[in-house]
Design an enzyme around this catalytic site. Structure first.
Site, PDB file in Angstrom:
ATOM      1  N   HIS A 120       0.811  -1.217   0.000  1.00  0.00           N
ATOM      2  CA  HIS A 120       0.000   0.000   0.000  1.00  0.00           C
ATOM      3  C   HIS A 120       0.847   1.271   0.000  1.00  0.00           C
ATOM      4  CE1 HIS A 120      -3.424  -2.674   1.016  1.00  0.00           C
ATOM      5  NE2 HIS A 120      -4.077  -1.777   0.323  1.00  0.00           N
ATOM      6  N   HIS A 177       5.492 -14.390   5.658  1.00  0.00           N
ATOM      7  CA  HIS A 177       6.116 -13.365   6.503  1.00  0.00           C
ATOM      8  C   HIS A 177       5.166 -12.949   7.611  1.00  0.00           C
ATOM      9  CE1 HIS A 177       7.666  -9.487   7.865  1.00  0.00           C
ATOM     10  NE2 HIS A 177       8.834  -9.859   7.373  1.00  0.00           N
ATOM     11  N   GLU A 208       5.551 -13.492  11.569  1.00  0.00           N
ATOM     12  CA  GLU A 208       4.868 -12.491  12.377  1.00  0.00           C
ATOM     13  C   GLU A 208       3.363 -12.686  12.209  1.00  0.00           C
ATOM     14  OE1 GLU A 208       6.225  -8.597  11.316  1.00  0.00           O
ATOM     15  OE2 GLU A 208       8.328  -9.173  11.321  1.00  0.00           O
ATOM     16  N   HIS A 240      14.818 -14.923   5.776  1.00  0.00           N
ATOM     17  CA  HIS A 240      13.825 -15.621   6.600  1.00  0.00           C
ATOM     18  C   HIS A 240      13.863 -17.130   6.367  1.00  0.00           C
ATOM     19  CE1 HIS A 240      11.878 -12.316   8.572  1.00  0.00           C
ATOM     20  NE2 HIS A 240      11.626 -11.699   7.433  1.00  0.00           N
TER      21      HIS A 240
END
Length: 292
Positions: A120, A177, A208, A240
């Site tokens: 966004h 993620h 998360e 990650h």
């Protein structure tokens, strides 16, 4: 130095916009000049970066006559790459350069997985560039990977079909993620449901957000699972995947699951390395280009 460079480019762009606006007032428009801007969070891992090479290769095959550029949203990764002699622009710098070079129509393909906070922010900045008087005639954002139930099913099937060596009874956990601060985190829960409908031993968890690994472990035990495959639900198998998912540190998913008694097999392959999934992104890009 980078800040001064961007400021100079914006000033130059504003000057050119004033000139272009004067021409437009006389009823003339510059000829259409299209470009594609491929945008990713970015990676400094050479192996992971090969996924982006596949995306660009397939994009150039489908859109051979359109100028193509790259931009990374992560300042940290751009800085790290610049120290290695590799220059990657921010989206804002890339927009300014395209405007300076006279491009009129820009389609932006975000390689983000969900329409979360970073997507966004990119959308907002693209919209601001599209509103500059006398600049781009149009800037359109292609949707991110998981933007509809159709996308989710296509991605889930492609991921399940690209796990070699998995046997009946083996589970697979796809690592997303996740985010604690954006409602798009709910997409991971929806994606988990899609996987469950296709395969009762396939799950989504996130680094998360609300859908954590701890939520999945009791289900694995209840199903008497012996072996678990770990697969990134991310465009590249970067930090990650190599550390949080498959690292040897005590906090990694591999270590946690191993300590719980499961046999674990990580798969270090990002979604952008799977052609069928790249095609989902490129279909979104085609849709954006069709409006030019």
């Amino acid at each position: 130095m980078q800040a001064k460079r961007i400021l100079w480019m914006i000033v130059a762009a504003l000057f050119l916009l004033g000139t272009a606006d004067a021409i437009a007032k006389h009823g003339e428009k510059p000829p259409i000049k299209k470009a594609i801007l491929l945008v990713a969070f970015g990676t400094s891992d050479p192996e992971a970066a090969r996924a982006f090479e596949l995306v660009e290769k397939r994009a150039r095959e489908r859109f051979p006559d359109v100028e193509m550029r790259w931009a990374y949203t992560s300042k940290m990764i751009r800085t790290k790459l610049s120290k290695q002699g590799k220059r990657l622009d921010s989206p804002e710098t890339a927009f300014a350069m395209l405007m300076d070079e006279g491009y009129t129509h820009v389609a932006v393909l975000s390689l983000h997985t969900i329409p979360g906070e970073e997507f966004h922010e990119l959308y907002q900045n693209a919209r601001l560039f599209s509103q500059m008087a006398g600049g781009f005639q149009r800037v359109l954002m292609a949707r991110p990977l998981l933007s509809s139930s159709k996308d989710m099913k296509a991605v889930a099937k492609a991921l399940l079909n690209n796990i070699s060596g998995r046997k009946t009874g083996d589970a697979v956990i796809f690592m997303g993620h996740g985010t604690e601060h954006h409602p798009a985190d709910a997409i991971y829960l929806a994606m988990n449901q899609v996987f469950q409908e296709l395969d009762s031993n396939a799950y989504v968890a996130a680094v998360e957000g609300s859908n954590s690994l701890e939520n999945v472990i009791p289900k694995l035990k209840k199903g008497k699972v012996k072996k678990v495959f770990l697969v990134p639900l991310m465009s590249v198998a970067g930090d990650h995947a190599k550390n949080d998912m498959s690292g040897d540190e005590p906090h990694s998913w591999k270590s946690i699951l191993t300590e719980k008694g499961f046999k674990v097999e990580p798969v270090l392959r990002g979604t952008a390395e799977i052609p069928e999934i790249v095609d989902v992104w490129l279909d979104h890009l085609k849709s954006a280009l069709s409006h030019f």
